[in-house]
Design a protein around this motif. Sequence first.
Motif, PDB file in Angstrom:
ATOM      1  N   PHE A   1      -0.449   6.579 -11.954  1.00  0.00           N
ATOM      2  CA  PHE A   1      -1.311   6.957 -10.832  1.00  0.00           C
ATOM      3  C   PHE A   1      -2.336   5.859 -10.556  1.00  0.00           C
ATOM      4  N   ASP A   2      -2.951   5.335 -11.642  1.00  0.00           N
ATOM      5  CA  ASP A   2      -3.968   4.289 -11.477  1.00  0.00           C
ATOM      6  C   ASP A   2      -3.353   3.040 -10.868  1.00  0.00           C
TER       7      ASP A   2
ATOM      8  N   GLY B   1      -1.888  15.271 -16.422  1.00  0.00           N
ATOM      9  CA  GLY B   1      -1.526  14.021 -17.075  1.00  0.00           C
ATOM     10  C   GLY B   1      -0.531  14.258 -18.210  1.00  0.00           C
TER      11      GLY B   1
ATOM     12  N   VAL C   1      -0.840   9.188 -15.785  1.00  0.00           N
ATOM     13  CA  VAL C   1      -2.160   8.779 -15.318  1.00  0.00           C
ATOM     14  C   VAL C   1      -2.186   7.276 -15.073  1.00  0.00           C
TER      15      VAL C   1
ATOM     16  N   ALA D   1       1.688   6.901  -6.674  1.00  0.00           N
ATOM     17  CA  ALA D   1       0.661   7.871  -7.066  1.00  0.00           C
ATOM     18  C   ALA D   1       1.169   9.295  -6.856  1.00  0.00           C
ATOM     19  N   THR D   2       1.870   9.519  -5.735  1.00  0.00           N
ATOM     20  CA  THR D   2       2.389  10.855  -5.473  1.00  0.00           C
ATOM     21  C   THR D   2       3.443  11.238  -6.498  1.00  0.00           C
TER      22      THR D   2
ATOM     23  N   PHE E   1       0.638  20.514 -10.736  1.00  0.00           N
ATOM     24  CA  PHE E   1       0.592  19.206 -10.073  1.00  0.00           C
ATOM     25  C   PHE E   1      -0.538  18.365 -10.636  1.00  0.00           C
ATOM     26  N   MET E   2      -0.282  17.089 -10.921  1.00  0.00           N
ATOM     27  CA  MET E   2      -1.310  16.134 -11.344  1.00  0.00           C
ATOM     28  C   MET E   2      -1.767  16.306 -12.782  1.00  0.00           C
TER      29      MET E   2
ATOM     30  N   GLY F   1       2.240   1.925  -3.306  1.00  0.00           N
ATOM     31  CA  GLY F   1       1.207   2.469  -4.184  1.00  0.00           C
ATOM     32  C   GLY F   1       1.023   3.960  -3.966  1.00  0.00           C
ATOM     33  N   LEU F   2       0.936   4.360  -2.695  1.00  0.00           N
ATOM     34  CA  LEU F   2       0.753   5.779  -2.396  1.00  0.00           C
ATOM     35  C   LEU F   2       1.941   6.584  -2.905  1.00  0.00           C
TER      36      LEU F   2
ATOM     37  N   ALA G   1       0.839  -1.198   0.000  1.00  0.00           N
ATOM     38  CA  ALA G   1       0.000   0.000   0.000  1.00  0.00           C
ATOM     39  C   ALA G   1       0.877   1.252   0.000  1.00  0.00           C
ATOM     40  N   GLY G   2       1.935   1.223   0.813  1.00  0.00           N
ATOM     41  CA  GLY G   2       2.820   2.382   0.868  1.00  0.00           C
ATOM     42  C   GLY G   2       3.466   2.643  -0.478  1.00  0.00           C
TER      43      GLY G   2
ATOM     44  N   VAL H   1      -2.556   0.554  -3.520  1.00  0.00           N
ATOM     45  CA  VAL H   1      -3.029   0.988  -2.208  1.00  0.00           C
ATOM     46  C   VAL H   1      -4.220   0.142  -1.788  1.00  0.00           C
TER      47      VAL H   1
ATOM     48  N   GLY I   1      -0.932   3.072  -8.837  1.00  0.00           N
ATOM     49  CA  GLY I   1      -0.770   3.411  -7.434  1.00  0.00           C
ATOM     50  C   GLY I   1      -2.049   3.158  -6.662  1.00  0.00           C
ATOM     51  N   VAL I   2      -3.185   3.580  -7.232  1.00  0.00           N
ATOM     52  CA  VAL I   2      -4.470   3.357  -6.581  1.00  0.00           C
ATOM     53  C   VAL I   2      -4.688   1.862  -6.377  1.00  0.00           C
TER      54      VAL I   2
END
Lengths: 786, 139
Positions: free
Chosen positions: B114-115, B94, B111, B77-78, B91-92, B73-74, B70-71, B121, B117-118
């Motif tokens: 990021f997905d 795409g 993107v 994503a960051t 920031f953020m 993943g976070l 999970a960590g 998590v 990462g989600v």
Amino acid sequence: MDVAALTLLALSLPFVGALVAPLLTRLLGQNAAWILALFPAAIVLHFMRFWPEVSRGEVVTGGYEWIPSFNVSFSWLIDGLSLTFVLLIAGIGTLIVLYSGGYLKGHPQQGRFFSFILMFMGSMLGLVVSDSFLMLFVFWELTSITSFLLIGFDHSREAARRAALQALVVTGGGGLLLLAGLLVIWNVTGVTQLSLLMSFGPEMRASPFYLAALLLVLGGAFTKSAQFPFHFWLPNAMEAPTPVSAYLHSATMVKAGVYLLMRLNPVLGGTPEWQMLLPLFGGATLIIGAVLACRQTDLKLMLAYTTMASLGLLVMLTGLGFPHAIEAAALYLVAHSLFKGALFMVAGIIDHETGTRDVTKLGGLRSAMPLTFVIALAAAFSMGGLPPFFGFLAKEEIYYALPSLDRRAMVFAALAILGNALMFAVAFAVALKPFIGAKVETPKSAHEAPLLLWLGPALLAAKGLSAALLSNLTHELVSTPMATAIAGEPRKITISAIPDIGMPLVLSFATIALGIVCYLNLTRLRAFIATVLADIGWGPDRGFDQFMRGLVRFSAALTRRLQSGRLDVYMTVTFVLVAAVLLGAPLYYGELPRAPFFAGDVPLHELAIMAIAVIGLFAVVLAADRLTAIVSLGIQGFAVAVIFLLYGAPDLAFTQFMIETLSVVVLALVMTRLRLSPSDHRPLAQTVPDLTIALACGIGFGLMLLKVTGVPFDASLTDFFNHYSKTIAHGANVVNVIIVDFRGTDTLGEIAVVMVTGLAILSLVRLRAGSLRRIADNDPDAEGRA
Amino acid sequence: MRSVIFRAVAPFLTSLMVLFSIFVLLRGHNEPGGGFIGGLIAVSALAIYGIACGVETVRRAIYFHPMAIAGAGLFAATIAGLISIAARVPFMTGLWIYPSLLGVEVPLSTVTLFDCGVYLVVVGAISSIALSLEERGGE
């Protein structure tokens, strides 16, 4: 680089130093001090460039935008007042870093100590040059935090930990008062910068909120500058290593409160409240501090209480409002930083070289430590106000300010004479007594201190002499601009080391005579004060402990009342409130939805799915045991997911399927873990209220959904996302594109919450019953019993 | 849950579901799916495996501690968000690149990162809860 960039660099230098200090100390041992001292020395050199402008009475401002939308900036204000402080902080800081090199030689944590000292230096510099309120507050609290770290440096001793916490609570709490005061000032005047505030004096003083702002600011200043009755943390802070006492708790940090009062004098000063409160508290602190100093036998504690007395004197002078009083405060502040810093370091040397700092166990050190003796005497002459030292100029100026025939002035003149005489006695008790008389056996055999130790106090003592001999230059560069900045109007200081014949000189003689009498009778005086204090018995220091214990007890009792620890109570409260909001609000405003419209031609399979959902609900309620109920809840969930699928929301349906599956699994697991009885045996008296709450919540949500869907649908967002999803974000699945792209930052926050929740649940699952009980009755006495 | 059939089928079922979850994750940008749903499918797969073969087996199989997943993943994503700042856009935002792998143009983007990462998590956090509950439940 331009001046602004260089100034920013200078202000961040101490923090850079703090970063490299541990590594340097590991490589070079105590000699790292020589390199680390270059950081503050560079700051001194940089800020000296402002001398020409500042001595002409100009104010230099500069800075960068921080949060422009809130009108918050990172900006500095350099005038006579802040420049003097900067030079004191960085100048004495240079010497303190060197001194710490010798004092903590070979200490395993010396690198950390350097790091803390430099961090403090950076915070204190930021505090005195701050122009914007927020920056002032941030640095103000940073000095409290670094002071906490330094007092508690020797964290294996309980006394040090207690003193550190006490200082943090008192000065940090005062910082919050200051913040409130600054917010009041901001609301009254509409400015957030000190440099702009200076012209708002009349508005501020006429405002109905003046008294509130004044009291809040005084709360901040009095706690930081150890004014009675908040003085108790300062003597306790002597638990810190001596360089810290010399630097933070005499020369710089404790003067932050005085600095604030001086800074705000043009804005808040001159009113009857100001002229009553400041001299009252200052005068009380002066006398109490001086009297308590006489009682002590520990060199550092004697000096600590005289520091408190000197701070009282400064506050008193700032508030008096007499001609020459501001000038006297400016001179005394500089003089005090020089002689008190030196004396503390001398006390540290004596402690370091002899192994004791109890004045009754010391004597005859002059032959073993001649150099230290000379330094100590020079500093003590300045503290006692003897010519030709800078302290003499300060005291003459004080006596210029006070003599007049008005009764108020006479009272404060008497206070000043008494306080100064007692401080005179203490100064020589510290600097003369250990060195004269017969040689006394000490735990370590005394010998002269190494260069790193004596260099700092020697330079400070020499500075106290040269500043007085070159008084014209001192006044031009330091005292006159400083007094001008405090007064908010041009002031000129002319006093020199050659005494004039007149009233001030007479008062000086009276002080010295009284001081000598006190010095000779110090032992008797000490015994007398100790008896009186023993009769009183209670003091603010014990009051602090009682206050903290009471606070912990109160919060424990309050928490027990609010947090019963029973899940069913929390659930009941939550759902009753939800139902009350959902049902109460529409009834109160008469906004009930119209009766729903039923379409006649619903296909048979949709009706069947809805029927399954309803049957699932009944199955939950009527289930014979808990496991059946949990699985039946899944039936209803799956039926809803199918409805989502039918109405064109496959993503939602997918998610719903997965959530339903997982919640059945998790609920079943939780149930086995909690070791609940297989079936639900609630008595009727509990079932009926639970049923009522459940029905109320259900009806409430139903009404809300009907009402919401009754409002005409605004499709502008839908159109936007449908239109741009493919063209801007390169994705055809609008839902996913919203989650990961259009509202990606939201999702980032959400997954962080998922993560934190996961951690919380994991730790809850892992808690054993024993540790759970220990947390539950977290009352202050439990620790003692355990 | 000591049924032989279940224990025999579970590893295959789990592998299939994990594979499917990755498929759902990757196709999410254009078809129904995405990191959240994919993650939930993977968690169900792990839960099934855990019920069938025991928590220890699952922990060995996924090698890392679920919370570490999970960590990561976070973190991913960051980082996906921060890459935009390095490219001097807000920031953020795409960012897309289209490298050609073995002659096929593959669209890659922050993107997608990021997905993923989600996905990680969700997998990490929820399987961590489920596994720790299963572990104690068996006592």
